[in-house]
Design an enzyme around this catalytic site. Structure first.
Site, PDB file in Angstrom:
ATOM      1  N   LYS A   1      26.305  30.411  55.862  1.00 54.06           N
ATOM      2  CA  LYS A   1      25.420  29.326  56.291  1.00 54.06           C
ATOM      3  C   LYS A   1      24.095  29.309  55.502  1.00 54.06           C
ATOM      4  O   LYS A   1      23.768  30.266  54.820  1.00 54.06           O
ATOM      5  CB  LYS A   1      25.138  29.460  57.790  1.00 54.06           C
ATOM      6  CG  LYS A   1      26.382  29.299  58.663  1.00 54.06           C
ATOM      7  CD  LYS A   1      26.977  27.922  58.517  1.00 54.06           C
ATOM      8  CE  LYS A   1      27.992  27.567  59.594  1.00 54.06           C
ATOM      9  NZ  LYS A   1      29.198  28.396  59.604  1.00 54.06           N
TER      10      LYS A   1
HETATM   11  C1  LIG Z   1      31.067  22.790  62.497  1.00 50.49           C
HETATM   12  C2  LIG Z   1      31.041  24.190  63.042  1.00 50.49           C
HETATM   13  N1  LIG Z   1      31.047  24.368  64.365  1.00 50.49           N
HETATM   14  C3  LIG Z   1      31.029  25.581  64.913  1.00 50.49           C
HETATM   15  C4  LIG Z   1      31.000  26.723  64.130  1.00 50.49           C
HETATM   16  C5  LIG Z   1      31.039  28.050  64.805  1.00 50.49           C
HETATM   17  O1  LIG Z   1      30.031  28.926  64.429  1.00 50.49           O
HETATM   18  P1  LIG Z   1      30.268  30.512  64.481  1.00 50.49           P
HETATM   19  O2  LIG Z   1      31.249  30.869  63.429  1.00 50.49           O
HETATM   20  O3  LIG Z   1      28.891  31.061  64.236  1.00 50.49           O
HETATM   21  O4  LIG Z   1      30.759  30.840  65.836  1.00 50.49           O
HETATM   22  C6  LIG Z   1      30.992  26.595  62.736  1.00 50.49           C
HETATM   23  C7  LIG Z   1      30.956  27.785  61.891  1.00 50.49           C
HETATM   24  O5  LIG Z   1      31.511  27.953  60.883  1.00 50.49           O
HETATM   25  C8  LIG Z   1      31.039  25.296  62.172  1.00 50.49           C
HETATM   26  O6  LIG Z   1      31.085  25.121  60.846  1.00 50.49           O
END
Ligand SMILES: Cc1ncc(COP(=O)(O)O)c(C=O)c1O
Length: 378
Positions: A184
């Site tokens: 990210k």
């Molecule tokens: C669009 C979207 N939603 C939700 C998430 C979930 O985040 P995390 O991987 O930190 O749980 C991501 C992560 O890659 C994402 O790209």
């Protein structure tokens, strides 16, 4: 070693330096590794960055989306309208609450959930809208607001994005959730942040991330159902250091995107990320292109890989994943725009410190790889 070595080009790479080490070491030396002073510091600095009154740090973007849905009142039997062109977590979090994720098709230009399609999917059971700012491009939030339902924004990919009216994504007043996984814009390894305009919602989320304990309660006192969705002080320290350098991280990504735009524009039939329009500003997260129709994507990914260039189909349509087909009866053809885009998209190597030569190498490899493929596919 040359910075354009074929052996070392990653798909994504965080920028970490002395400041990250310094702040993390400070926490390690302090002995207070969780629920220490860095937590509130990181939350306040992050909230200020996106012009939100409050923020709650959590262990992942998924955890944040889950708690945000609970905070807006989603529960058993409800429907949550979201995009099928996203990371699977944005739909999964509705299922965690035994609600039904209801998909609606996407806009072919921005690749975000279409407001018209979402409006057509509203029923008497719809409790919330969960639009996603996909690939960091702001969704039409005013359009969703006009539908008059609670909104949780999936801003996991959108740190640094700005809405058409100049409001940063995350500062619009709805719970908005950011993700800090290693690829990210800002990373804490794993982690997330919910930005909020309601103090009551912040108190609820802070309690639920900490096993349902209110701030004035003792260690083993819990007055509601909760989870362990805490973010450690080690991670918060990393986040603070990343936040200090966020402008340069975002600038680096925008620079690489612009380089890609200038060299890939010449490849016929290739669709590039949509240009920013009407004042919307993208918080660059990934560089995803759609291959020309008729091209065998798997063979393109393999051919790039054999030249040392990683790439990934990105994203597969969520409703066509086996769990969603089996649980909710989804089938091919339901969301044609999403399915077309999902079948042709690949993510190319993309990170803030990517050198111009590396971008050119990827572009020329892609052009080479597409030529024979397109000849054979007619
Ligand atoms: C669009 C979207 N939603 C939700 C998430 C979930 O985040 P995390 O991987 O930190 O749980 C991501 C992560 O890659 C994402 O790209």
């Amino acid at each position: 070693m040359s910075s354009v070595s074929h052996d070392t080009l990653p798909l994504a790479r965080p920028v970490l330096g002395a400041r990250e080490e310094e702040l993390v070491l400070e926490v390690l030396r302090s002995g207070q590794l969780s629920l220490g002073p860095r937590l509130a510091e990181f939350e306040q600095a992050f909230a200020a960055r996106v012009d939100a009154p409050f923020a709650s740090a959590v262990s992942s973007g998924t955890a944040g989306l889950h708690l945000a849905l609970r905070a807006v009142g989603v529960s058993d039997g409800d429907e949550v309208i979201t995009s099928p062109f996203s990371f699977v977590a944005s739909a999964n979090v509705a299922v965690y609450e035994r609600a039904r994720p209801v998909f609606a098709d996407i806009d072919p230009v921005t690749l975000n959930l279409s407001v018209d399609a979402a409006a057509a999917a509203v029923t008497s059971r719809t409790t919330a809208l969960l639009p996603v700012h996909i690939f960091g491009y702001p969704c039409d939030i005013a359009g969703f607001e006009a539908l008059g339902l609670p909104i949780v924004e999936d801003a996991c990919e959108a740190l640094g994005a700005v809405h058409v009216d100049g409001v940063p994504v995350g500062g619009r007043g709805h719970p908005a959730v950011f993700g800090f996984y290693a690829n990210k814009q800002l990373t804490t390894g794993e982690g997330g942040m919910v930005t909020l305009s309601s103090q009551a919602m912040k108190e609820r989320i802070d309690s639920e991330r900490n096993q349902g304990r209110a701030p004035d309660m003792d260690w083993l006192d819990h007055d509601r159902l909760g989870y362990n969705y805490r973010l450690s002080d080690i991670a918060c320290a990393l986040g603070l250091a990343q936040l200090e350098r966020l402008d340069s991280l975002l600038e680096g990504r925008a620079r690489v995107a612009s380089l890609y735009g200038s060299v890939l524009g010449a490849i016929e039939g290739l669709s590039l990320p949509c240009p920013e329009s009407g004042g919307n500003r993208r918080g660059w997260f990934v560089y995803v292109v759609q291959l020309p129709r008729g091209v065998d994507r798997d063979s393109v990914v393999r051919a790039l890989g054999s030249r040392g260039i990683p790439s990934k189909p990105y994203f597969p349509a969520v409703h066509l994943m086996s769990y969603y087909r089996e649980q909710f009866g989804h089938r091919d053809g339901e969301f044609p725009v999403c399915e077309d885009v999902a079948a042709r998209s690949i993510a190319l190597p993309f990170f803030p410190e990517m050198a111009e030569g590396q971008v050119e190498m990827v572009a020329s490899a892609l052009a080479d790889v597409l030529e024979p493929d397109r000849r054979t596919s007619g």
